[in-house]
Design a protein around this motif. Sequence first.
Motif, short mmCIF file in Angstrom:
data_model
loop_
_atom_site.label_atom_id
_atom_site.label_comp_id
_atom_site.label_asym_id
_atom_site.label_seq_id
_atom_site.Cartn_x
_atom_site.Cartn_y
_atom_site.Cartn_z
N ASN A 174 -7.84 -4.98 5.67
CA ASN A 174 -6.95 -5.61 4.70
C ASN A 174 -5.55 -5.75 5.28
N GLN A 175 -4.79 -6.65 4.67
CA GLN A 175 -3.39 -6.83 5.04
C GLN A 175 -2.52 -6.74 3.80
N VAL A 176 -1.31 -6.25 3.99
CA VAL A 176 -0.33 -6.19 2.91
C VAL A 176 1.00 -6.69 3.43
N ASP A 177 1.91 -6.93 2.51
CA ASP A 177 3.24 -7.40 2.87
C ASP A 177 4.21 -6.26 3.14
N LEU A 178 3.86 -5.05 2.65
CA LEU A 178 4.76 -3.92 2.74
C LEU A 178 3.96 -2.62 2.69
N ILE A 179 4.44 -1.62 3.44
CA ILE A 179 3.78 -0.31 3.46
C ILE A 179 4.81 0.75 3.08
N PHE A 180 4.44 1.60 2.13
CA PHE A 180 5.22 2.80 1.81
C PHE A 180 4.42 3.97 2.35
N SER A 181 5.02 4.80 3.20
CA SER A 181 4.23 5.85 3.84
C SER A 181 4.99 7.16 3.97
N ASP A 182 4.28 8.23 3.65
CA ASP A 182 4.74 9.58 3.97
C ASP A 182 4.47 9.77 5.46
N VAL A 183 5.11 10.75 6.07
CA VAL A 183 4.85 11.04 7.49
C VAL A 183 3.71 12.03 7.62
N HIS A 184 3.79 13.15 6.92
CA HIS A 184 2.76 14.18 7.02
C HIS A 184 1.66 13.92 6.00
N LEU A 185 0.45 13.75 6.50
CA LEU A 185 -0.73 13.58 5.65
C LEU A 185 -1.68 14.75 5.92
N GLY A 186 -2.65 14.92 5.08
CA GLY A 186 -3.57 16.05 5.22
C GLY A 186 -4.29 16.13 6.55
N ASP A 187 -4.56 14.99 7.15
CA ASP A 187 -5.32 14.97 8.40
C ASP A 187 -4.51 14.48 9.60
N ILE B 218 0.86 -1.18 0.00
CA ILE B 218 0.00 0.00 0.00
C ILE B 218 0.90 1.23 0.00
N ILE B 219 0.47 2.25 -0.70
CA ILE B 219 1.14 3.54 -0.68
C ILE B 219 0.26 4.51 0.09
N ILE B 220 0.81 5.09 1.15
CA ILE B 220 0.09 6.10 1.94
C ILE B 220 0.80 7.42 1.69
N GLU B 221 0.18 8.25 0.88
CA GLU B 221 0.81 9.50 0.42
C GLU B 221 -0.29 10.47 -0.01
N ASP B 222 -0.25 11.70 0.50
CA ASP B 222 -1.29 12.65 0.15
C ASP B 222 -0.93 13.55 -1.04
N GLU B 223 0.26 13.43 -1.57
CA GLU B 223 0.66 14.18 -2.76
C GLU B 223 0.58 13.23 -3.96
N ALA B 224 -0.37 13.49 -4.85
CA ALA B 224 -0.60 12.59 -5.99
C ALA B 224 0.65 12.41 -6.84
N LEU B 225 1.38 13.48 -7.10
CA LEU B 225 2.58 13.38 -7.92
C LEU B 225 3.63 12.49 -7.26
N ALA B 226 3.82 12.66 -5.97
CA ALA B 226 4.79 11.83 -5.24
C ALA B 226 4.38 10.36 -5.28
N ALA B 227 3.09 10.08 -5.15
CA ALA B 227 2.61 8.69 -5.20
C ALA B 227 2.86 8.09 -6.58
N ARG B 228 2.60 8.87 -7.63
CA ARG B 228 2.84 8.37 -8.99
C ARG B 228 4.33 8.13 -9.25
N GLU B 229 5.18 9.03 -8.77
CA GLU B 229 6.62 8.85 -8.94
C GLU B 229 7.12 7.61 -8.21
N LEU B 230 6.62 7.40 -7.00
CA LEU B 230 6.98 6.20 -6.25
C LEU B 230 6.55 4.94 -6.99
N GLU B 231 5.35 4.95 -7.47
CA GLU B 231 4.84 3.79 -8.19
C GLU B 231 5.66 3.52 -9.45
N ASP C 53 -4.62 8.47 1.04
CA ASP C 53 -4.04 9.81 1.17
C ASP C 53 -4.34 10.47 2.51
N SER C 54 -4.84 9.68 3.46
CA SER C 54 -5.18 10.26 4.76
C SER C 54 -5.00 9.23 5.87
#
Length: 117
Positions: free
Chosen positions: A46-59, A4-17, A34-35
Amino acid sequence: MTAIIIEDEALAARELESILKKLAPEIEIVARQDSVRGSVQWLKENQVDLIFSDVHLGDGRSFDIFGQVEIKAPVIFITAYDEYALRAFKVNSIDYLLKPIGEEEMRAALAKLKQLR
């Protein structure tokens, strides 16, 4: 491997992907959140094998997620803030990458993940 990608900046999420598709096509991104609220809800169901996460999210901060949901998957933090690195390693973090990330940083993080498995 699912992630899962946890990221509130769409561009950053697309670049990571994009980087992940190139370096680790075996990682299937099954969700993007994104929150804090959306991530908590998704991870409770849900469960995943790996999490990619930003620290600061909108909420809030992603650490709020880990306080509400038991996370067993390793986490790779990708953020613009260096001051949360120590805190990140208390919540299953295997790496802490500073934005903007490049392929070499991600390659090293994924190699670390493989070593730990």
